[in-house]
Design a protein around this motif. Sequence first.
Motif, short mmCIF file in Angstrom:
data_model
loop_
_atom_site.label_atom_id
_atom_site.label_comp_id
_atom_site.label_asym_id
_atom_site.label_seq_id
_atom_site.Cartn_x
_atom_site.Cartn_y
_atom_site.Cartn_z
N GLU A 368 0.82 -1.21 0.00
CA GLU A 368 0.00 0.00 0.00
C GLU A 368 0.86 1.27 0.00
O GLU A 368 0.70 2.12 -0.86
CB GLU A 368 -0.95 0.00 1.21
N ARG A 369 1.77 1.36 0.97
CA ARG A 369 2.55 2.58 1.08
C ARG A 369 3.52 2.76 -0.08
O ARG A 369 3.65 3.86 -0.65
CB ARG A 369 3.31 2.59 2.42
N PHE A 370 4.23 1.68 -0.43
CA PHE A 370 5.21 1.79 -1.52
C PHE A 370 4.55 2.09 -2.87
O PHE A 370 5.00 3.00 -3.59
CB PHE A 370 6.05 0.52 -1.58
N PRO A 371 3.47 1.40 -3.27
CA PRO A 371 2.79 1.78 -4.52
C PRO A 371 2.28 3.22 -4.48
O PRO A 371 2.31 3.92 -5.51
CB PRO A 371 1.63 0.78 -4.61
N PHE A 372 1.83 3.66 -3.31
CA PHE A 372 1.35 5.03 -3.19
C PHE A 372 2.50 6.02 -3.45
O PHE A 372 2.33 7.03 -4.13
CB PHE A 372 0.77 5.23 -1.79
N GLU A 373 3.68 5.72 -2.90
CA GLU A 373 4.84 6.59 -3.13
C GLU A 373 5.24 6.61 -4.60
O GLU A 373 5.67 7.63 -5.13
CB GLU A 373 6.02 6.15 -2.26
N VAL A 375 3.20 6.30 -7.19
CA VAL A 375 2.24 7.11 -7.93
C VAL A 375 2.46 8.59 -7.65
O VAL A 375 2.31 9.44 -8.53
CB VAL A 375 0.81 6.68 -7.56
N LYS A 376 2.85 8.90 -6.39
CA LYS A 376 3.06 10.30 -6.03
C LYS A 376 4.15 10.96 -6.87
O LYS A 376 4.11 12.18 -7.10
CB LYS A 376 3.44 10.40 -4.54
N MET A 377 5.16 10.18 -7.30
CA MET A 377 6.26 10.80 -8.02
C MET A 377 5.94 11.03 -9.50
O MET A 377 6.74 11.60 -10.23
CB MET A 377 7.54 9.97 -7.89
N GLU A 378 4.76 10.59 -9.98
CA GLU A 378 4.41 10.85 -11.39
C GLU A 378 4.27 12.35 -11.62
O GLU A 378 3.64 13.05 -10.83
CB GLU A 378 3.10 10.13 -11.73
N CYS A 379 4.84 12.80 -12.72
CA CYS A 379 4.87 14.25 -12.97
C CYS A 379 3.57 14.72 -13.63
O CYS A 379 2.75 13.92 -14.07
CB CYS A 379 6.06 14.62 -13.85
N ASP A 380 3.43 16.03 -13.71
CA ASP A 380 2.25 16.64 -14.30
C ASP A 380 2.22 16.36 -15.80
O ASP A 380 3.25 16.33 -16.48
CB ASP A 380 2.28 18.14 -14.01
N LEU A 420 12.49 6.92 -9.40
CA LEU A 420 12.06 5.80 -8.57
C LEU A 420 12.97 5.60 -7.36
O LEU A 420 12.60 4.90 -6.41
CB LEU A 420 12.03 4.51 -9.39
N LYS A 421 14.16 6.18 -7.37
CA LYS A 421 15.10 5.96 -6.27
C LYS A 421 14.53 6.48 -4.94
O LYS A 421 14.70 5.84 -3.90
CB LYS A 421 16.42 6.64 -6.57
N LYS A 614 -5.79 7.05 0.96
CA LYS A 614 -5.15 7.71 -0.20
C LYS A 614 -4.71 6.69 -1.24
O LYS A 614 -4.80 6.93 -2.45
CB LYS A 614 -3.98 8.56 0.29
N SER A 615 -4.24 5.52 -0.75
CA SER A 615 -3.86 4.46 -1.70
C SER A 615 -5.08 3.95 -2.45
O SER A 615 -5.01 3.68 -3.66
CB SER A 615 -3.19 3.32 -0.95
N SER A 616 -6.20 3.82 -1.76
CA SER A 616 -7.43 3.37 -2.42
C SER A 616 -7.92 4.39 -3.44
O SER A 616 -8.39 4.03 -4.53
CB SER A 616 -8.52 3.11 -1.36
N LEU A 617 -7.81 5.69 -3.08
CA LEU A 617 -8.21 6.73 -4.03
C LEU A 617 -7.31 6.72 -5.27
O LEU A 617 -7.78 7.02 -6.39
CB LEU A 617 -8.15 8.09 -3.34
N LEU A 618 -6.04 6.36 -5.08
CA LEU A 618 -5.14 6.24 -6.23
C LEU A 618 -5.64 5.19 -7.21
O LEU A 618 -5.60 5.37 -8.43
CB LEU A 618 -3.73 5.89 -5.77
#
Length: 834
Positions: A368-373, A375-380, A420-421, A614-618
């Motif tokens: 949950e946490r790692f996949p969420f992180e 997705v967060k790094m995807e750019c605009d 991704l690092k 937040k992970s579920s909303l992703l």
Amino acid sequence: MGNRGMEDLIPLVNKLQDAFSFIGQACNLDLPQIAVVGGQSAGKSSVLENFVGRDFLPRGSGIVTRRPLVLQLISATAEWAEFLHCKGKKFTDFDEVRTEIEAETDRVTGANRGISPVPINLRVYSPHVLNLTLIDLPGITKVPVGDQPVDIEQQIREMIMQFITRESCLILAVTPANSDLANSDALKLAKDVDPQGLRTIGVITKLDLMDEGTDAREILENKLLPLRRGYIGVVNRSQKDIDGKKDIKAALEAERKFFLSHSSYRHMAEKMGTPRLQRVLNEQLTNHIRDTLPAFRSKLQSQLLDLDKEAEEYRGYRPDDPSRKTKQLLQMVQQFSVDFEKRIEGSGDQVDTVELSGGAKINRIFHERFPFELVKMECDEKEMRREISYAIKNIHGIRTGLFTPDMAFEAIVKKQVIKLKGPCVKCVDMVIQELINTVRQCSDKLDCFPMLREETERIVTTHIRDREGRAKDQVLLLIDIQLSYINTNHEDFIGFANAQQRSSQTNKSQSSAVNQVIRKGWLTINNISIMKGGAKEYWFVLTAESFSWFKDDEEKEKKYMLPLDNLKVRDVEKSFMSSKHIFCIFNTESRNVYKDNRTLELACDAQDDVESWKSSLLRAGVYPEKVMAVESETTAATENFSMDPQLERKVETIRNLVDSYMAIVNKCIRDLMPKAIMHLMINNVKDFINAELLAQLYSAGDQNALMDESQEQARRRDEVLRTHQALKEALAIIGDISTSTITVPMPPPVDNSWVGGPGGARRSPPSSPTASRRMSSGQRPAPRGAPPPPNRPGPLGPFNTTADSPQAPSRPNRAPPSIPSRRPPPSPTRQAPP
């Protein structure tokens, strides 16, 4: 005594009280006893002194009894007293007994008239007493005296309730005859804890101080304000008699003459007075002990069984034995290893139902946490297209290219892979923190050896930190491996030919998941105005297309449905006054999300719940807000940037190719990260604890010092052994008692509604003119349906039958109606007692 086979029961309880006197709260047993309850100056102390035949209780203004006094009366050939805190010292002068009570009271409570629930144990041996155990409690007071606390009344009530709420405690409710019985604090407290009246005995004092022409005959005959166990009247010494040192024997003789000579009490004189009260209490306490003995024995056996194993371990325990220390060190390390593995791998015993920990929390980090992180790094999207267009133009240089360049695709992909690092390193950090927390939780069992716990935590934590560097190097190596070769022949890569079809395929996949339910659960809407009711909790349902909430989890009453189009998520700083963790949903086009609100603030009890939502909303396509600092010139250039149709087609193609390839990389990283961390961190730490921890502890220093137990453990060991021994002694004492006895039935119920219930309401019996006329003519009103006079409940309650006619049948179980509370008018033929 009515129960010859049970004559040793009261001394038995005295022995049990001694057996448990030094244990404190470790052995929570309710010994049968009698608690003396009454208001200030009700005559409680005088009753006790009449029992003993000596003046031994403190006198004075204010609260005299400031600590519970456990008074054990023991029939003996000689007369002396002894205190439990002065064991072995005999007091033959009862003035010294009074001085010792005052000194011991001041030692605990101080000289400021305060109170304490810690009892004073006094044992009196005398040929003039029957075996009896009573607890003299502080008198109920209304107004603080001197420097007493303002809540002294509440403190006294709470102390009294600690004793009388126990089912094993009989209540001796003392009330003066010259006050209104319907307003008796003692009877009110007794009613609160004993509504059926099974444990309450009434005592009426100061009968000689009643107004001329009035008497308490109806009360003592148990007609007015009846109790199941009835009332007994006593006459104590007056203050003048006490000041004049009037002998208690003379006072008891005067009491007897008063009852024999008083016209209202002459017919019941043999059932009144202090000696009669003492015999009745002896009989009732004996029967009460007999009734509670089976349950008491079962409780003793249960507690003994619980302590058997632990006491066996401590018996013969030698703290300084080197062989014991070595053996215990091996056991402790082995137990630590087993506990650590159970917390990581999961186990059915000792399951935590409050929060996630150990392996369950690490699993949540992985999935949950790692996949969420990631997705967060995807750019605009706009920024991505601008970068692709610049890459294409820079690769073509001065020429205008006819084909889409491969190098633009590789440049954008490598830039995304490098990002991704950060999430990967953060994932390692979260796992390490959870491993350290697990080590601390497992070391809780080493609390009894503080140095061993400290050294174990230091060694294992140091090893985890050592593996941290290697794990992060390996994780970064995985990213470098992905950067080293861009595999465009991967079976899941769409290729240039199919890049244009990706958008339509995405739309189809999205439309197929319209009705899929992703998550359900409780959330609090935090930004509802106070005028509209303030923050409220609702049941939320998240699907691939909408976010709805209902009144409850039955999902019958829908409150609102929010489409997910153009929605994003961002964190909200936790307020100072709030204990909840908050995040909010907003519209990227600056539209209202919910009614008049631009944002929808949602609150959870824990931060983990926020991250999980937040992970579920992703998964539903609601992404986190991107906060990007862009220079004003770059922003202006971006806003004014435009592409020709040919370049736009190239950008769209590369954009689809990048999405396709990054999906492959993300899938690979999400699969390899848990495996790498498990191999390099978790499994390695488990192997280290199993194979090397013991050797590290041996090489750390003096093993004997490691196994020095804490003071708390030493106290615990002594307490367990003393409790175990006391329980064994108590069972042995009970085992020597024969429980064959004469059965004494409980008296029938009476109408005791005149005493207020737990709510405190109190109603007086209705007045009756007929009853008043009968009182004037010398007749006494009898309740309708009451049993005939010879069998009516008297001051003995159930003991009329026991003492006078053991074989008499029990009375019918009928309750008489309420009796008038108005005292009879003075009778012209009645004279005041001499």
